[in-house]
Enzyme design. Structure first.
Site, PDB file in Angstrom:
ATOM      1  NE  ARG A  16       8.412  -3.643   6.479  1.00  0.00           N
ATOM      2  CZ  ARG A  16       7.597  -3.342   7.480  1.00  0.00           C
ATOM      3  NH1 ARG A  16       6.295  -3.533   7.357  1.00  0.00           N
ATOM      4  NH2 ARG A  16       8.069  -2.838   8.610  1.00  0.00           N
ATOM      5  CE1 TYR A 157       8.294  -0.755  -9.140  1.00  0.00           C
ATOM      6  CE2 TYR A 157       6.616  -0.871 -10.856  1.00  0.00           C
ATOM      7  CZ  TYR A 157       7.214  -1.394  -9.724  1.00  0.00           C
ATOM      8  OH  TYR A 157       6.728  -2.559  -9.173  1.00  0.00           O
TER       9      TYR A 157
END
Length: 250
Positions: A16, A157
């Site tokens: 993806r 993150y």
């Protein structure tokens, strides 16, 4: 186009988004592609079919990039058996979990860090000896503009992506004299499954604030990866290229 003719590329998170766009662009440019994904067999097979339709070889397998080294090493071994040793690694797989800083659990923090920082380290470590033995190779790690500027609600993150930038620079010192070029790509806001979960208001605000007036598409990042993987990347060493529409200028 044949910038990567005869090359074999391994791509993590190839079913993806940025990984998919890069797999297809590399294949268009002559590379055979092995990619992993996480429990996404149907989409992965569509990508593999598209690669084979270009006349290139394709291999894919499910692989949790947050797992321990034997899992990642098993993917590399299977992909190498299927296609041959990689000339290029596009170290791309990632996840994000959004919370205020104080609400992250240890498990959430470790999951984000493991998939990004540890997973990319282990994947690079698995392909590196073969590249060194052949005296040639390209390792391209996917960081983020968040590593360069920070942002709220994404502390793990941002930490992981900053670690990837540091890993890229440090490994480049060791790898370059051995013929292996190590660089990073730090995308800005890109239209992917990850950003699709954000509210429309977020998209509108980003588009308004970006000098380019639009969010990026996965192909924008794939072209940067192609530059680093091909002849045009021959003088990049420990660099972090950041196609981000002007979100970070440096």
């Amino acid at each position: 186009m044949s910038q990567l003719a005869g090359k074999i590329a391994f791509i993590t998170g190839g079913s993806r988004g940025i990984g998919r766009a890069t797999a297809l662009l590399f294949a268009e440019n002559g590379a055979d592609i092995a990619f992993n994904h996480f429990e996404d067999d149907a989409e992965a097979e569509k990508v593999a079919e598209a690669i084979r339709a270009m006349g290139r070889r394709a291999f894919h397998a499910s692989c949790d990039m947050g797992a321990d080294a034997p899992v990642i090493e098993a993917f590399v071994a299977a992909a190498t058996e299927a296609l041959g040793a990689p000339d290029i690694l596009f170290n791309n797989a990632g996840i994000n979990i959004r919370h205020p800083f104080g609400e992250y659990s240890q498990a959430e923090y470790e999951r984000v860090m493991n998939v990004h920082a540890r997973g990319m380290f282990l994947m690079a470590q698995a392909v590196y000896p073969g590249m060194v033995a052949r005296g040639a190779g390209r390792i391209i790690n996917v960081a983020s503009q968040i590593a360069l500027k920070g942002a709220p609600m994404v502390v793990p993150y941002a930490m992981a992506k900053a670690a990837i930038v540091g890993m890229t620079r440090a490994l480049a010192y060791e790898a370059t004299p051995k013929g292996v070029l190590v660089n990073a790509v730090a995308p800005g806001p890109i239209v992917t499954d990850m950003t699709a979960q954000r509210p429309r208001e977020w998209h509108e605000a980003m588009e308004k604030n970006l000098p380019m007036g639009r969010l990026g598409q996965p192909i924008d990042i794939a072209y940067t990866a192609l530059l680093l993987a091909g002849p045009g990347g021959s003088f990049y060493c420990g660099a972090t290229l950041s196609p981000n529409g002007g979100d970070v200028m440096h």
